[in-house]
Design an enzyme around this catalytic site. Structure first.
Site, mmCIF file in Angstrom:
data_model
loop_
_atom_site.group_PDB
_atom_site.id
_atom_site.type_symbol
_atom_site.label_atom_id
_atom_site.label_comp_id
_atom_site.label_asym_id
_atom_site.label_seq_id
_atom_site.Cartn_x
_atom_site.Cartn_y
_atom_site.Cartn_z
ATOM 1 C CG ASN A 135 8.034 4.099 -10.004
ATOM 2 O OD1 ASN A 135 8.547 3.508 -10.952
ATOM 3 N ND2 ASN A 135 8.635 5.012 -9.279
ATOM 4 C CG HIS A 194 -8.221 -17.723 -1.313
ATOM 5 N ND1 HIS A 194 -9.173 -18.240 -2.010
ATOM 6 C CD2 HIS A 194 -7.119 -17.400 -1.613
ATOM 7 C CE1 HIS A 194 -8.492 -17.829 -3.397
ATOM 8 N NE2 HIS A 194 -7.379 -17.443 -3.226
ATOM 9 C CB ALA A 253 9.470 1.302 -2.939
ATOM 10 C CB ALA A 279 9.378 1.866 1.565
ATOM 11 C CE LYS A 316 6.050 13.997 11.012
ATOM 12 N NZ LYS A 316 7.460 14.457 10.826
#
Length: 178
Positions: free
Chosen positions: A77, A107, A132, A150, A173
Site C-alpha cells: 500500500n 546503529h 498500517a 496497525a 491471539k
C-alpha cells in the site's frame, strides 16, 4: 552482519546505487504510472523480475532498493518505507499496509561506534499481513500467516499463525482461535 569499516570503494558503490535508485523512486512517485510501469521501475531498482501479480501503490520509499526481494501476489500500500541495505524479503502473498516501515539497518548503542552500521536481514514470510503504520525492526522474521496489527512495533520474531499488537509487539491471539 556488522559493517565496521567498509572500504572507500564499497561505500562509493553503495552510495552510487542508493542515489540512482532514489532518483528512480522520485520520478516514479511523482508520475501517474500504471501498475505495469511501477513493476518495471521496481524491477530495475531491485534487479529482479517483479511478477504481474504484484500490486504497489505510490508513493513507495527505500533508502537503497537493491536488497529488496518481492514474491508473487504481494500487495504494498501507499507510503511504505523499506530500509533494505541489510536485506528485506517479502515472500508470496504478503500484504503491507499503508505507511508500514521495514528496517534492516541499525546503529550500535556504543557511542564510540554509533556511526557504524549493523545490517540484519528481515523476512516477511508467506501470507503475512502487516497493518498500517506497523514497524518491523532489523533481523526480524514474521512467520507464515501472521498478522502484525496497525501501529505495532515488532522487536522480536513473530511466530507463524499469530496476531501481534502493541509497542513492543506481543502475541495477542493465535490464528484459528475462536
Amino acid at each position: 552482519m556488522l559493517m565496521q569499516h567498509a572500504d572507500l570503494k564499497e561505500i562509493k558503490e553503495i552510495t552510487k546505487t542508493a542515489l540512482k535508485n532514489q532518483d528512480l523512486l522520485q520520478q516514479l512517485n511523482s508520475s501517474a504510472a500504471s501498475q505495469k510501469e511501477i513493476r518495471q521501475v521496481i524491477g530495475k531498482i531491485t534487479s529482479q523480475q517483479i511478477d504481474d501479480s504484484v500490486e504497489i501503490r505510490l508513493p513507495i520509499r527505500s533508502d537503497y532498493g537493491a536488497n529488496l526481494r518481492i514474491g508473487k501476489g504481494v500487495f504494498i500500500n501507499s507510503g511504505v518505507m523499506f530500509t533494505d541495505l541489510g536485506g528485506i524479503t517479502l515472500a508470496d502473498k504478503v500484504l503491507v499496509g499503508p505507511n508500514a516501515t521495514i528496517i534492516s539497518v541499525n546503529h550500535p548503542l556504543d557511542p564510540q561506534k554509533r556511526h557504524e552500521v549493523e545490517m540484519k536481514p528481515v523476512l516477511i514470510d508467506e501470507n503475512v499481513w502487516l497493518g498500517a503504520n506497523s514497524t518491523i525492526l532489523p533481523g526480524i522474521t514474521v512467520g507464515k500467516n501472521a498478522v502484525v496489527a496497525a501501529g505495532a512495533v515488532v522487536t522480536k520474531d513473530v511466530p507463524a499463525n499469530t496476531v501481534v499488537a502493541g509497542v513492543p509487539a506481543k502475541i495477542i491471539k493465535e490464528i484459528g482461535e475462536k
